[in-house]
Structures are given as C-alpha cells and as structure tokens.
Design a protein around this motif. Sequence first.
Motif, PDB file in Angstrom:
ATOM      1  N   ALA A  21       0.872  -1.107  -0.014  1.00  0.00           N
ATOM      2  CA  ALA A  21      -0.046  -0.122   0.043  1.00  0.00           C
ATOM      3  C   ALA A  21       0.870   1.110   0.025  1.00  0.00           C
ATOM      4  O   ALA A  21       1.969   1.514   0.738  1.00  0.00           O
ATOM      5  N   ASP A  22       0.434   2.231  -0.590  1.00  0.00           N
ATOM      6  CA  ASP A  22       0.933   3.458  -0.681  1.00  0.00           C
ATOM      7  C   ASP A  22       0.343   4.278   0.057  1.00  0.00           C
ATOM      8  O   ASP A  22       0.957   5.593   0.517  1.00  0.00           O
ATOM      9  N   LEU A  23      -0.920   4.299   0.406  1.00  0.00           N
ATOM     10  CA  LEU A  23      -1.817   5.036   1.378  1.00  0.00           C
ATOM     11  C   LEU A  23      -2.754   4.276   2.074  1.00  0.00           C
ATOM     12  O   LEU A  23      -3.449   3.285   1.471  1.00  0.00           O
ATOM     13  N   LEU A  24      -2.897   4.562   3.456  1.00  0.00           N
ATOM     14  CA  LEU A  24      -3.962   4.129   4.070  1.00  0.00           C
ATOM     15  C   LEU A  24      -5.023   5.066   4.363  1.00  0.00           C
ATOM     16  O   LEU A  24      -4.847   6.367   4.874  1.00  0.00           O
ATOM     17  N   ALA A  50       2.056   1.680  10.551  1.00  0.00           N
ATOM     18  CA  ALA A  50       1.925   2.038   8.992  1.00  0.00           C
ATOM     19  C   ALA A  50       3.217   2.217   7.994  1.00  0.00           C
ATOM     20  O   ALA A  50       4.112   2.845   8.454  1.00  0.00           O
ATOM     21  N   PRO A  51       3.204   1.375   6.985  1.00  0.00           N
ATOM     22  CA  PRO A  51       4.470   1.578   6.404  1.00  0.00           C
ATOM     23  C   PRO A  51       4.102   2.639   5.147  1.00  0.00           C
ATOM     24  O   PRO A  51       5.160   2.647   4.333  1.00  0.00           O
ATOM     25  N   CYS A  52       3.237   3.335   5.353  1.00  0.00           N
ATOM     26  CA  CYS A  52       3.189   4.286   4.209  1.00  0.00           C
ATOM     27  C   CYS A  52       2.343   5.352   4.781  1.00  0.00           C
ATOM     28  O   CYS A  52       2.151   5.726   6.159  1.00  0.00           O
ATOM     29  N   SER A  53       1.897   6.613   3.827  1.00  0.00           N
ATOM     30  CA  SER A  53       0.916   7.551   4.443  1.00  0.00           C
ATOM     31  C   SER A  53      -0.197   7.027   4.884  1.00  0.00           C
ATOM     32  O   SER A  53      -0.690   6.122   4.376  1.00  0.00           O
ATOM     33  N   ILE A  54      -0.879   8.130   5.604  1.00  0.00           N
ATOM     34  CA  ILE A  54      -2.117   7.785   6.205  1.00  0.00           C
ATOM     35  C   ILE A  54      -3.049   9.175   6.093  1.00  0.00           C
ATOM     36  O   ILE A  54      -2.537  10.256   6.111  1.00  0.00           O
ATOM     37  N   LEU A  55      -4.292   8.728   5.474  1.00  0.00           N
ATOM     38  CA  LEU A  55      -5.271   9.960   5.434  1.00  0.00           C
ATOM     39  C   LEU A  55      -6.373   9.653   6.181  1.00  0.00           C
ATOM     40  O   LEU A  55      -6.997   8.384   6.207  1.00  0.00           O
TER      41      LEU A  55
END
Length: 64
Positions: A21-24, A50-55
């Motif tokens: 994933a690139d985004l959660l 989280a291994p990526c960005s979070i929105l």
Amino acid sequence: MHLAHGNAAEEIGRVAREVGADLLVVGHREQGRLSRWWRGSVGASLLTHAPCSILVAVSHTEVG
C-alpha cells in the motif's frame, strides 16, 4: 479483501505491507475520555505500524 483479528494497528500495518500500500485511508470519530482511556487509540498506534502515508477522514457527529 482481508479479514484479520488481533491488535488493529498491527494488523492494518501488516496487511498494508503485504499488499504494498502507498496510502491508508482511515475514519475517525470523537470518543469520550473514558472510552478513549478504556480502548486506547488505534490511530496513535497506527502511526508506528503504518508502512506508508495515512489519510484520516474525520466525522463531525457529536458524542452522546
């Protein structure tokens, strides 16, 4: 679709890594102080897993 059980933040982070994933995108709603103390904060824990960005999408409904 993934079904998991355990610590929510750890499982979300694990699945995000598995799928690359690139985004959660997660939802948030206000909790009362007692509820937040009792259940803890998944959002705060998710920041470490989280291994990526979070929105975060915030609900503006009032706590009853």
